[in-house]
Design a protein around this motif. Structure first.
Motif, PDB file in Angstrom:
ATOM      1  N   GLU A   1      16.548 -54.605 -74.539  1.00 13.12           N
ATOM      2  CA  GLU A   1      15.641 -54.992 -73.452  1.00 13.12           C
ATOM      3  C   GLU A   1      16.354 -55.120 -72.115  1.00 13.12           C
ATOM      4  O   GLU A   1      15.835 -54.677 -71.086  1.00 13.12           O
ATOM      5  N   ARG A   2      17.526 -55.724 -72.148  1.00 12.50           N
ATOM      6  CA  ARG A   2      18.203 -56.038 -70.892  1.00 12.50           C
ATOM      7  C   ARG A   2      18.528 -54.787 -70.072  1.00 12.50           C
ATOM      8  O   ARG A   2      18.132 -54.680 -68.907  1.00 12.50           O
ATOM      9  N   PRO A   3      19.260 -53.788 -70.661  1.00  7.77           N
ATOM     10  CA  PRO A   3      19.536 -52.589 -69.856  1.00  7.77           C
ATOM     11  C   PRO A   3      18.281 -51.795 -69.530  1.00  7.77           C
ATOM     12  O   PRO A   3      18.200 -51.161 -68.473  1.00  7.77           O
ATOM     13  N   LEU A   4      17.272 -51.843 -70.436  1.00  4.41           N
ATOM     14  CA  LEU A   4      16.030 -51.123 -70.162  1.00  4.41           C
ATOM     15  C   LEU A   4      15.345 -51.677 -68.918  1.00  4.41           C
ATOM     16  O   LEU A   4      14.935 -50.925 -68.022  1.00  4.41           O
ATOM     17  N   ILE A   5      15.232 -52.993 -68.840  1.00  4.47           N
ATOM     18  CA  ILE A   5      14.595 -53.622 -67.678  1.00  4.47           C
ATOM     19  C   ILE A   5      15.461 -53.451 -66.436  1.00  4.47           C
ATOM     20  O   ILE A   5      14.958 -53.150 -65.345  1.00  4.47           O
ATOM     21  N   GLN A   6      16.788 -53.609 -66.598  1.00  3.82           N
ATOM     22  CA  GLN A   6      17.699 -53.467 -65.457  1.00  3.82           C
ATOM     23  C   GLN A   6      17.594 -52.070 -64.843  1.00  3.82           C
ATOM     24  O   GLN A   6      17.484 -51.906 -63.624  1.00  3.82           O
ATOM     25  N   LEU A   7      17.612 -51.050 -65.689  1.00  5.67           N
ATOM     26  CA  LEU A   7      17.563 -49.670 -65.187  1.00  5.67           C
ATOM     27  C   LEU A   7      16.207 -49.340 -64.565  1.00  5.67           C
ATOM     28  O   LEU A   7      16.132 -48.612 -63.574  1.00  5.67           O
ATOM     29  N   THR A   8      15.144 -49.875 -65.168  1.00  2.25           N
ATOM     30  CA  THR A   8      13.809 -49.625 -64.611  1.00  2.25           C
ATOM     31  C   THR A   8      13.669 -50.269 -63.234  1.00  2.25           C
ATOM     32  O   THR A   8      13.130 -49.664 -62.298  1.00  2.25           O
ATOM     33  N   LEU A   9      14.159 -51.491 -63.094  1.00  7.57           N
ATOM     34  CA  LEU A   9      14.124 -52.157 -61.784  1.00  7.57           C
ATOM     35  C   LEU A   9      14.988 -51.423 -60.759  1.00  7.57           C
ATOM     36  O   LEU A   9      14.635 -51.331 -59.575  1.00  7.57           O
TER      37      LEU A   9
ATOM     38  N   ASN B   1      11.111 -53.064 -57.292  1.00  7.28           N
ATOM     39  CA  ASN B   1       9.659 -53.262 -57.228  1.00  7.28           C
ATOM     40  C   ASN B   1       9.151 -53.653 -58.619  1.00  7.28           C
ATOM     41  O   ASN B   1       9.017 -52.816 -59.508  1.00  7.28           O
ATOM     42  N   GLN B   2       8.835 -54.955 -58.778  1.00  2.00           N
ATOM     43  CA  GLN B   2       8.451 -55.433 -60.103  1.00  2.00           C
ATOM     44  C   GLN B   2       7.087 -54.924 -60.543  1.00  2.00           C
ATOM     45  O   GLN B   2       6.848 -54.737 -61.738  1.00  2.00           O
ATOM     46  N   VAL B   3       6.170 -54.729 -59.597  1.00  2.00           N
ATOM     47  CA  VAL B   3       4.837 -54.215 -59.935  1.00  2.00           C
ATOM     48  C   VAL B   3       4.961 -52.821 -60.549  1.00  2.00           C
ATOM     49  O   VAL B   3       4.381 -52.515 -61.600  1.00  2.00           O
ATOM     50  N   ARG B   4       5.747 -51.969 -59.869  1.00  2.00           N
ATOM     51  CA  ARG B   4       5.931 -50.591 -60.363  1.00  2.00           C
ATOM     52  C   ARG B   4       6.699 -50.591 -61.681  1.00  2.00           C
ATOM     53  O   ARG B   4       6.377 -49.852 -62.611  1.00  2.00           O
ATOM     54  N   ALA B   5       7.746 -51.455 -61.774  1.00  5.23           N
ATOM     55  CA  ALA B   5       8.530 -51.525 -63.008  1.00  5.23           C
ATOM     56  C   ALA B   5       7.670 -51.974 -64.173  1.00  5.23           C
ATOM     57  O   ALA B   5       7.783 -51.451 -65.295  1.00  5.23           O
ATOM     58  N   ALA B   6       6.778 -52.944 -63.945  1.00  5.46           N
ATOM     59  CA  ALA B   6       5.899 -53.412 -65.013  1.00  5.46           C
ATOM     60  C   ALA B   6       4.981 -52.291 -65.499  1.00  5.46           C
ATOM     61  O   ALA B   6       4.716 -52.154 -66.701  1.00  5.46           O
ATOM     62  N   GLU B   7       4.490 -51.456 -64.554  1.00 10.59           N
ATOM     63  CA  GLU B   7       3.635 -50.325 -64.935  1.00 10.59           C
ATOM     64  C   GLU B   7       4.397 -49.339 -65.816  1.00 10.59           C
ATOM     65  O   GLU B   7       3.893 -48.862 -66.837  1.00 10.59           O
TER      66      GLU B   7
ATOM     67  N   LEU C   1       7.043 -49.867 -67.628  1.00  8.89           N
ATOM     68  CA  LEU C   1       7.392 -50.466 -68.914  1.00  8.89           C
ATOM     69  C   LEU C   1       6.171 -50.762 -69.769  1.00  8.89           C
ATOM     70  O   LEU C   1       6.293 -50.973 -70.990  1.00  8.89           O
ATOM     71  N   GLY C   2       4.994 -50.780 -69.147  1.00  8.35           N
ATOM     72  CA  GLY C   2       3.792 -51.124 -69.899  1.00  8.35           C
ATOM     73  C   GLY C   2       3.698 -52.605 -70.181  1.00  8.35           C
ATOM     74  O   GLY C   2       3.164 -53.023 -71.212  1.00  8.35           O
ATOM     75  N   LEU C   3       4.203 -53.417 -69.245  1.00 11.39           N
ATOM     76  CA  LEU C   3       4.201 -54.863 -69.403  1.00 11.39           C
ATOM     77  C   LEU C   3       3.335 -55.516 -68.336  1.00 11.39           C
ATOM     78  O   LEU C   3       3.173 -54.975 -67.238  1.00 11.39           O
ATOM     79  N   ASN C   4       2.811 -56.686 -68.664  1.00 13.50           N
ATOM     80  CA  ASN C   4       2.164 -57.517 -67.654  1.00 13.50           C
ATOM     81  C   ASN C   4       3.233 -58.003 -66.683  1.00 13.50           C
ATOM     82  O   ASN C   4       4.357 -58.287 -67.087  1.00 13.50           O
ATOM     83  N   ARG C   5       2.885 -58.107 -65.380  1.00 14.32           N
ATOM     84  CA  ARG C   5       3.906 -58.493 -64.396  1.00 14.32           C
ATOM     85  C   ARG C   5       4.492 -59.871 -64.694  1.00 14.32           C
ATOM     86  O   ARG C   5       5.678 -60.100 -64.527  1.00 14.32           O
ATOM     87  N   ASN C   6       3.650 -60.803 -65.134  1.00 16.69           N
ATOM     88  CA  ASN C   6       4.161 -62.137 -65.476  1.00 16.69           C
ATOM     89  C   ASN C   6       5.123 -62.080 -66.671  1.00 16.69           C
ATOM     90  O   ASN C   6       6.120 -62.805 -66.719  1.00 16.69           O
ATOM     91  N   THR C   7       4.810 -61.207 -67.622  1.00 13.39           N
ATOM     92  CA  THR C   7       5.706 -61.031 -68.775  1.00 13.39           C
ATOM     93  C   THR C   7       7.054 -60.478 -68.315  1.00 13.39           C
ATOM     94  O   THR C   7       8.110 -60.944 -68.752  1.00 13.39           O
ATOM     95  N   LEU C   8       7.002 -59.499 -67.411  1.00 12.53           N
ATOM     96  CA  LEU C   8       8.247 -58.922 -66.892  1.00 12.53           C
ATOM     97  C   LEU C   8       9.044 -59.980 -66.135  1.00 12.53           C
ATOM     98  O   LEU C   8      10.266 -60.089 -66.303  1.00 12.53           O
ATOM     99  N   ARG C   9       8.371 -60.778 -65.303  1.00 13.72           N
ATOM    100  CA  ARG C   9       9.070 -61.810 -64.542  1.00 13.72           C
ATOM    101  C   ARG C   9       9.774 -62.795 -65.482  1.00 13.72           C
ATOM    102  O   ARG C   9      10.900 -63.207 -65.239  1.00 13.72           O
ATOM    103  N   LYS C  10       9.101 -63.179 -66.564  1.00  7.87           N
ATOM    104  CA  LYS C  10       9.693 -64.110 -67.532  1.00  7.87           C
ATOM    105  C   LYS C  10      10.907 -63.495 -68.220  1.00  7.87           C
ATOM    106  O   LYS C  10      11.925 -64.142 -68.436  1.00  7.87           O
ATOM    107  N   LYS C  11      10.797 -62.194 -68.577  1.00  5.12           N
ATOM    108  CA  LYS C  11      11.923 -61.538 -69.235  1.00  5.12           C
ATOM    109  C   LYS C  11      13.119 -61.422 -68.294  1.00  5.12           C
ATOM    110  O   LYS C  11      14.268 -61.573 -68.709  1.00  5.12           O
ATOM    111  N   ILE C  12      12.854 -61.155 -67.014  1.00  4.36           N
ATOM    112  CA  ILE C  12      13.947 -61.091 -66.032  1.00  4.36           C
ATOM    113  C   ILE C  12      14.691 -62.416 -65.996  1.00  4.36           C
ATOM    114  O   ILE C  12      15.932 -62.467 -65.976  1.00  4.36           O
ATOM    115  N   SER C  13      13.938 -63.505 -66.033  1.00  2.00           N
ATOM    116  CA  SER C  13      14.554 -64.835 -66.003  1.00  2.00           C
ATOM    117  C   SER C  13      15.285 -65.143 -67.306  1.00  2.00           C
ATOM    118  O   SER C  13      16.444 -65.582 -67.300  1.00  2.00           O
TER     119      SER C  13
END
Length: 473
Positions: free
Chosen positions: A428-436, A442-448, A450-462
């Motif tokens: 998950e970590r490198p996948l989210i890092q590379l997508t961002l 841009n978290q909105v675009r990254a969430a799209e 990844l197919g994740l809800n933006r709040n879910t993505l924000r929580k995973k980043i934290s």
């Protein structure tokens, strides 16, 4: 030649040790002659006496390491067992270098001593076979095995570091023996009477790292306090979360006071860290603190992969065979063709992979002699297909290869508990890092994507400690 016709020469300045050994070997039917100085021992050997020498290192008149080359020159086939209270890596290596058949640390077990004497007196007629057997017995007791040029460099570095109390960063591939080096530095150093405390940062859930390392205010002590007066070994330091890195840096530089409640003072700890990852690369990616790296990299020590020291494979294999036998597996020997085949293997899992292979062969095969055919069969059964043989490897194949290597690296083949969550986090970590990075933060675009809800993505980043790097292409 029976036992009664064989004579053992014992040299030790301690009269009680001379008496114990003389009585033990006399009861076994050997002739024994004992002395308290090196000069008399050399005189007896020169006169042709003795079928075996058992000698202490430090004698009143001379160090035996200065005498042994003269004995070997006078009687090259005379087996010599060296014993010493200075039971460390350097003493053992010195004993091997001057041609000792075996090295026995003091205080010794009498059964170990008599067993070593029997092996020496019944050693193979082939001089090279005798030397190989002697090396295997000696190596099995050492924390590190190998006489190749790369390993001699390692030994020299260890010898320079044991007398100091410097922070050490050990780098090397998985399975190359980083923890063994760390233990050798501790066992031979000033802190040998203190604890050697290990924390594997790749095996601890990220949310537990700080608690495991620093403890909790409610009285739960962490590894740092537990290692007070000794050594703290931070294994796989490259997997430490950034927040824990920051706190570790503050503790090291003194900006965060860490107090041992038992002594009411700062813990006195030597830190040894190890990693199989490229820390400088992680620094460039924002995943490792550069200032912490410089704090840890005071004394760097690099361990070579096994493929760069294939000359050590015969000694390693024989020592592992002895170790397996001592642990209850059937006794076996290995022939030259099998050793040649082992030298050709790339050993992605390094020394640990070789030891696991030897252990597996001892357990699964009934033959007393390990041949190239047996080695070939085992290597083929456990070798993943090479990339490019059937087109590019899929992500699943890459993950499977990595996990197979990880399982093979474990001493008993079983990883620590919590593997599922650790693997998911590693992906998950490198996948989210590379997508961002691709979306320039841009978290909105990254969430799209990844197919994740933006709040879910924000929580995973934290939760995962993902670094936000805007503007990165």
């Amino acid at each position: 030649m029976n036992a009664a016709s064989k004579k053992i020469l014992v040299a030790d300045d301690d009269a009680s040790i001379r008496l114990v050994l003389s009585q033990a070997f006399t009861r076994l039917g050997y002739q024994v002659r004992a002395t308290g100085n090196a000069a008399t021992l050399l005189k007896w050997v020169t006169e042709g006496e003795g079928d075996l020498v058992i000698t202490d290192v430090v004698m009143p008149d001379e160090n035996v390491f200065d005498v042994l080359p003269r004995i070997k020159k006078e009687r090259p086939k005379l087996p010599i067992i060296v014993m010493s209270a200075q039971n460390n890596l350097i003493t053992a290596v010195n004993a091997a270098e001057v041609g000792a058949f075996d090295y026995i640390p003091k205080p010794f077990d009498l059964d170990d001593m008599t067993s070593a004497a029997r092996r020496a007196l019944s050693r193979p007629a082939d001089p090279e076979a005798a030397r190989a057997q002697a090396r295997a017995v000696r190596d099995d007791r050492l924390p590190l095995i190998g006489r190749s040029g790369p390993m001699q460099d390692v030994y020299r570095t260890i010898a320079r570091l044991v007398g100091a109390d410097l922070t050490v960063l050990i780098t090397g591939e998985s399975g190359s023996g980083k923890e063994l080096v760390a233990r050798a530095l501790h066992d031979m150093g000033r802190r040998r009477d203190g604890k050697f405390v290990t924390i594997n940062l790749a095996a601890v859930p990220r949310e537990r790292v700080e608690t495991e390392l620093f403890g909790k205010e409610d009285g739960e002590f962490g590894k740092l306090i537990d290692a007070d007066g000794g050594t703290l070994f931070l294994d796989e330091i490259g997997d430490m979360p950034l927040d824990a890195q920051t706190r570790l840096l503050r503790v090291i530089d003194g900006s965060e006071p860490a107090i041992n409640p038992k002594t009411n003072r700062r813990p006195n700890v030597r830190i040894i860290a190890a990693t199989n990852r490229d820390l400088r690369g992680l620094i460039r990616e924002g995943l490792f603190r550069e200032d912490l790296f410089f704090r840890l990299n005071v004394a760097p020590l690099r361990l070579p992969p096994l493929r760069d020291r294939t000359d050590d494979i015969p000694d390693l294999a024989r020592a592992f065979l002895l170790r397996a036998n001592r642990e209850g597996l059937p006794s076996k020997t290995i022939d030259a063709s099998a050793l040649d085949r082992l030298k050709q293997h790339p050993w992605p899992g390094n020394v640990r992979e070789l030891e696991n292979l030897i252990r597996r062969i001892c357990a699964l095969y009934g033959e007393d002699l390990i041949t190239a055919r047996i080695v070939e069969r085992e290597l083929a059964d456990h070798q993943p297909a090479a990339a490019g043989e059937e087109g590019p490897m899929t992500l699943a194949q890459i993950v499977e290869r990595k996990l197979s290597s990880y399982f093979a690296d474990q001493p008993d083949g079983l990883p620590p508990a919590g593997l599922y969550d650790r693997v998911l986090e590693e992906i998950e970590r490198p996948l989210i890092q590379l997508t961002l990075s691709a979306t320039r933060g841009n978290q909105v675009r990254a969430a799209e994507i990844l197919g994740l809800n933006r709040n879910t993505l924000r929580k995973k980043i934290s939760d995962l400690g993902v670094e936000m790097q805007r503007g990165r292409q």
